[in-house]
Every structure is written in C-alpha cells, then in structure tokens.
Design a protein around this motif. Structure first.
Motif, short mmCIF file in Angstrom:
data_model
loop_
_atom_site.label_atom_id
_atom_site.label_comp_id
_atom_site.label_asym_id
_atom_site.label_seq_id
_atom_site.Cartn_x
_atom_site.Cartn_y
_atom_site.Cartn_z
N GLU A 171 0.82 -1.20 0.00
CA GLU A 171 0.00 0.00 0.00
C GLU A 171 0.86 1.25 0.00
O GLU A 171 0.52 2.25 -0.64
CB GLU A 171 -0.92 -0.02 1.23
CG GLU A 171 -2.02 -1.06 1.18
CD GLU A 171 -2.93 -0.87 -0.01
OE1 GLU A 171 -3.24 0.30 -0.34
OE2 GLU A 171 -3.34 -1.87 -0.63
N GLU A 172 2.00 1.19 0.74
CA GLU A 172 2.89 2.35 0.77
C GLU A 172 3.44 2.66 -0.63
O GLU A 172 3.51 3.83 -1.04
CB GLU A 172 4.05 2.10 1.74
CG GLU A 172 3.68 2.03 3.20
CD GLU A 172 3.10 0.67 3.59
OE1 GLU A 172 2.66 0.53 4.74
OE2 GLU A 172 3.10 -0.25 2.74
N LYS A 198 2.07 1.87 -3.49
CA LYS A 198 0.98 2.39 -4.31
C LYS A 198 0.76 3.87 -4.04
O LYS A 198 0.52 4.67 -4.95
CB LYS A 198 -0.31 1.62 -4.03
CG LYS A 198 -0.32 0.19 -4.58
CD LYS A 198 -1.64 -0.48 -4.27
CE LYS A 198 -1.66 -1.93 -4.79
NZ LYS A 198 -2.92 -2.62 -4.45
N GLU A 199 0.85 4.23 -2.75
CA GLU A 199 0.65 5.63 -2.38
C GLU A 199 1.74 6.52 -2.98
O GLU A 199 1.47 7.61 -3.48
CB GLU A 199 0.65 5.76 -0.86
CG GLU A 199 0.37 7.19 -0.38
CD GLU A 199 0.39 7.31 1.13
OE1 GLU A 199 0.36 8.45 1.62
OE2 GLU A 199 0.45 6.26 1.81
N GLU A 251 1.05 7.01 -6.61
CA GLU A 251 -0.06 7.95 -6.82
C GLU A 251 0.39 9.39 -6.59
O GLU A 251 -0.01 10.31 -7.31
CB GLU A 251 -1.22 7.60 -5.88
CG GLU A 251 -1.93 6.30 -6.27
CD GLU A 251 -2.94 5.86 -5.21
OE1 GLU A 251 -3.06 6.57 -4.18
OE2 GLU A 251 -3.59 4.81 -5.41
N ARG A 252 1.23 9.58 -5.57
CA ARG A 252 1.74 10.93 -5.28
C ARG A 252 2.60 11.44 -6.44
O ARG A 252 2.55 12.62 -6.80
CB ARG A 252 2.54 10.93 -3.97
CG ARG A 252 1.68 10.79 -2.74
CD ARG A 252 2.53 10.61 -1.49
NE ARG A 252 3.28 11.81 -1.19
CZ ARG A 252 2.83 12.83 -0.46
NH1 ARG A 252 1.60 12.79 0.03
NH2 ARG A 252 3.58 13.87 -0.21
N GLU A 268 0.31 12.49 -9.20
CA GLU A 268 -0.31 13.77 -8.86
C GLU A 268 0.68 14.92 -9.04
O GLU A 268 0.33 16.00 -9.52
CB GLU A 268 -0.83 13.73 -7.42
CG GLU A 268 -1.48 15.02 -6.94
CD GLU A 268 -2.74 15.38 -7.74
OE1 GLU A 268 -3.09 16.57 -7.77
OE2 GLU A 268 -3.35 14.47 -8.33
#
Length: 585
Positions: free
Chosen positions: A239-240, A242-243, A246-247, A250
């Motif tokens: 999950e880290e 993936k985050e 995503e950042r 962005e």
C-alpha cells in the motif's frame, strides 16, 4: 531496509535478471520474515528460473502467512503447473476463487490447468507406450511446426530433425528428449498450448501469474510429466508503494498545470503548482528548476538562485541526470548576470556557467558564458576609463621616448590607451600608436610595431607619419615591395613629404640591387622565401595565365612583349620583380 531490498528485487525481475531478483528478495525476507508479499515475489522469480520446487515452497509459505490472500493461491497453482501436478494446480486455483470469485487471473489459470489436464488424459488413453499418443504422426505435424514462429527455426537444425524422426519411429523415446527446451516448445505447439509472455507495462500491475501446461515426463517415467514453464509474474506492491506512485502521478499533473500557467504568463499560479508538485514528490528536481525559471521571469533573482542551489544539491543526492543539474546551474548563472552591477559581479556568473558546461556542454550555456565574459570585459574598460590619467600616461611615455628609454615608453603608452581606448581627439590617439610603433621598432618587436602603425593609419588615413612608420618596419623586414607600396600610398596624401620620398628611393635601390644580382645568394633566397608566404604572390603564381606569361618570357620574348601591354599583367610582373621572385637583367 527491507523495502529497499524489495525495490531492487522488483527492478531486477522487471529487467529479466531473475537470479539477482531472488537474492534481493532473500535479503528482504531476512529483514522481514513475516512479510507474505516477499515470499510471493520470490516464488515468481524462482518460477522464472524453472526452479518450481523452490517456487512451490515459497507459494506455500505465502498461503501459510496470508491464507485469505487470493494471490498466494495463484502462485501455488503456477508452481504446481510447472511441476506437472495439474490436479493440485486445479485445486489451488479453485481455493483462490473461493476467496475472490471475480479474479480473472485465477479463472484463466484454472481454465488452462483443466484444459491441459484433459489433454493429457486423452493422450494417455490413446498412446500405448507414450502419454502423447500419435501427436507426432501425420503430415500436419510439420505444417504446424512450420506455421509457428517459435518452432520454424528448429527445422533448419539437423539435430532437431533427427530427434523428431526418432520420436516418430518410436514415441516411447520421447522421454529421452524432454530435457531439451526445443522439444518442450514443440509439445506446446502440437498440443495447441501457447506460453504467455509478460510485458514491462504489466510489471506495474497486480496481475497474477497464468501458465498453460505442456505435457512432459521425466526420463525415468516414475513421476508425472512436467507442463510448459509458466510465465514470469509481475511483482506485488504494498500500500505504501501504491501511495508513492499515486503521489508521483499527482505531482506530474501539478507540473503540467504549472507549465500551462507559465506559458500563459500566469507566474504566481505556476509557482503554486510547482510548489505543490515538490511537496508531493521530492525525488524530481525538475519541479525546482521550473520554479526557478518562473522566478527568473518575475525578476525574483534571489529566489531563483536559492531554488537552483537546492536543485543542484538535491540532484547530486539523487544522482539525477547531469543535464538537469547543468540546467539548474545555467539558470543560476543567468540570475547572477541579471544582478551584476560591476565587472566583479560577473565573476560568480561566469564561474557558474563554467560549472554547468562541465556537467553538459550545451550551446545555449556556452553562448551565455561568452556574453557574460564580454560584458565583464566591457565593464572593466568602462571602469578603467579615465581621460585625465590617460593624458598623464601619454606625457610620461613621450618623456621616456625622448630619453630613448623605449621599454618604459611602451609601458606608459599602453596604459594611456587602456585608460582612454577611444579618444575623441583622434590626433592625440594616433600619435600614441605612432610613437609606440616607433618604440617597438627600436626594440626589434617588428610585428607589434607593424600592428600599431596600421592602427595609426586606421585612425587617420591622411596621417603621413603612420605610412612612414609602417613602411619603415616593412623595409626592416626586407619586404621591399610592400614597403614601396606603403610609401607610395602615403604620397597620395602628402606628395611632398620628404621622408616618404626618401623611402621610395631606398626601396627602388634595393629592388634594383636584387635585379642586378648585387645581393648574396642567401639574401636572395631569404627574400624569395618571405615573398612566397605573401597570399598575393601565391595568387599570382597560381594563375594559369601568369604561368604562361612567365613561360613566354623564357621561351618567346616577342609574345612576352605583347603581354606587357596589358596593364593588369604589367602590374603583376612588377609585383613579382619587387618581391625578388623574378629578376630583370
């Protein structure tokens, strides 16, 4: 540390370095032995190396640590397929679907395993001594192998053809060749089972492994035949991770928005977007260099310099592309130029541009460096400019000139020129160059003296002293033809100047001496060698017409006289005579 080792393993797996990937995942497992994702990834790496027993062990460990994770059963099914345990593979895929009934990867894996199992059972029922029956019999065998790109090349290999013929004669001999990867590929083609291959893009997705079997038996025939090797499966991400991804995405969107605002000259908005991008992702220095460019356009040079310094520092930590670091340094240098108010202020800008060029030799940066150096030189001249001191230095030079202290005179004349390089009083200016030319002549520095004499004529073409200075130097250099031309040019402006008239006489005497053979052979050779370096002499001698004229002078005097009636030819002949190239007896 475990995350770092995992990231290295993922990168190695994506690049196809599966041994290296196994090592990195093992290092990560040593640091985090209860992380089920690490065992799952190492299982995929082992499967890519055809080490299916190791892949099975890691898949079982994955299921043990995380029994409610459907991906673990996908790994388990793939390992069983690799080992030829199709019944176990079917069971594993079904257990995974019990947890996640909509998982397309598990559905595909189950379908492939069931299809391979059915095909194997049919082959065993009709093959007698071989589980593959008569799949190697009939003309369609060669048609299939020719049609498939993977096996077409095998048909050009004699040992492969011999192996095929042996199996066709005695299907039970197939067990002897199952270790040959070409035979495994052939089985896949004949059984209409295709091996799937992953793409680099798929490595970023959480798509589980799917593999289709190709029946295979061991040489001993004791254990079930192995199926075709399953494809390399993409790595799992936390999950880290993936985050972070995503950042980064962005941040890129913020950067694009900043670029759009910059093009519209909405600089404040562009700064906001680039700042937001930096907050989201500090691993990309382009956000800093872009914001520095905006500050540069806004005239906020100090802020621009700060951003550039941060970009260079961070870029070195991240081992960023040298072109990005060069870009930051170039922008810093541009800001420093904008802030420069005196010649010394250009020094840090020039140093910064030079550093940028050591990172990447960019033409734009090189131009900026050249412009900065020129601006610095111009400012230095302006700062050094002092007409009053220039007059004082000129007077000192004149005093030393009268005392025949020529080195000292040169020093003061040079200082006078530096202090006032563009004296509006041209007469004083030309006199300084004329006097310094005379000093250089006395000191034997003839090239420097010649340059000053020519500058003197440039400042005042009617100044006869400039012509006499230049001609005297040419005479000392034994370039009598050039000296004669200079004296004659000076007489056009002052026809009664005795110094110029005497100079003409001396030059004519020297030229006549040469023609009469009254100079030594060594001196003649020296004069001719110097003359041959003159571009004008070289042009005359390379002219086909003049070469014919010179030949006529030797072989056909009558024709030569006709040539002399041409003024242009006559001028060129006189030039060659004056230079000592030809002699008139």
């Amino acid at each position: 540390m475990a995350d770092e080792a995992k990231a290295k393993g993922n990168a190695a797996f994506t690049a196809g370095r599966f041994d290296e990937a196994v090592q990195h995942f093992s290092d990560a497992i040593a640091l985090a032995p209860t992380n089920h994702v690490l065992y799952s990834n190492r299982s995929a790496a082992y499967a890519s190396l055809h080490r299916y027993s190791d892949a099975l062990a890691d898949a079982r460990k994955t299921v043990e640590l995380k029994p409610d994770w459907s991906k673990g059963y996908s790994r388990l099914g793939a390992a069983h397929v690799g080992l030829g345990s199709l019944e176990e593979a079917v069971s594993a895929y079904r257990k995974g679907l019990d947890i996640d009934p909509s998982n397309e990867a598990l559905k595909s894996g189950l379908a492939d395993a069931q299809s391979a199992l059915a095909s194997r059972n049919r082959s065993r029922g009709s093959a007698g001594g071989s589980p593959f029956g008569d799949i190697f019999q009939g003309p369609e065998v060669w048609a299939k192998l020719t049609a498939d790109p993977a096996t077409r090349a095998y048909l050009q290999q004699p040992d492969f053809l011999k192996m095929m013929q042996d199996v066709q004669k005695n299907p039970s001999n197939l067990n002897l060749y199952l270790q040959d990867p070409r035979m495994m590929q052939t089985l896949g083609v004949l059984l209409n089972i295709k091996l799937k291959t992953g793409t680099p893009e798929e490595m970023e997705k959480d798509v589980p492994l799917t593999a289709t079997p190709s029946d295979r038996e061991e040489k001993e025939g004791a254990q079930p035949k192995k199926e075709p090797e399953p494809e390399a499966e993409p790595m799992d991400v936390t999950e880290e991770e993936k985050e972070v991804k995503e950042r980064k995405a962005e941040a890129q969107r913020e950067k694009e928005a900043g670029n759009a605002a910059y093009k519209k000259k909405e600089f404040e908005k562009a700064v906001q977007h680039y700042t937001r991008a930096m907050e989201l992702d500090d691993q990309d220095i382009s956000y800093l260099t872009n914001r520095a460019a905006v500050y540069l356009e806004m005239g906020k040079y100090d802020e621009c310099i700060k951003d550039c310094d941060k970009a260079v520092e961070r870029g070195r930590e991240l081992h960023s592309d040298f072109k990005m670091i060069a870009r930051a340094l170039t922008r810093k240098g541009t800001a420093l130029v904008k802030l420069a108010k005196c010649s010394k202020d250009y020094e840090p800008a020039i140093e910064t541009f030079q550093k940028a060029l050591t990172e990447h030799r960019n033409p734009d940066t090189l131009k900026k460096l050249n412009d900065a150096e020129k601006a610095k030189k111009d400012l230095e001249q302006q700062e050094y400019f002092d007409p009053k001191l220039a007059d004082e230095e000129r007077e000192k030079g004149n005093e030393y000139f009268k005392e025949q202290k020529y080195p000292e005179a040169v020093k003061h004349y040079t200082e006078a020129i530096k202090r006032n390089p563009c004296d509006p009083k041209a007469k004083l200016d030309r006199q300084v160059y004329s006097n310094r030319a005379a000093c250089y002549t006395k000191l034997g520095a003839l090239p420097e003296g010649l340059k000053d004499a020519e500058k003197c004529i440039e400042l005042d073409p009617s100044f006869s002293k400039g012509y006499s200075r230049k001609a005297a130097i040419q005479f000392f250099m034994k370039e009598y033809d050039k000296a004669l031309e200079t004296y004659q040019e000076g007489l056009k402006h002052d026809k009664n100047n005795q110094e110029l008239l005497d100079g003409v006489r001396r030059c004519v005497e020297q030229i006549n001496k040469t023609n009469r053979g009254e100079i030594s052979a060594e001196e003649l050779k020296e004069r001719q060698a110097k003359a041959m370096q003159d571009p004008e002499i070289q042009t005359i001698l390379s002219d086909p017409i003049m070469r014919q004229v010179l030949l006529d002078f030797q072989e056909n005097p009558k024709a030569a006289q006709d040539h002399l009636k041409n003024p242009e030819v006559m001028h060129k002949i006189q030039k060659l005579v004056s230079a000592g190239i030809i002699q008139v007896r």
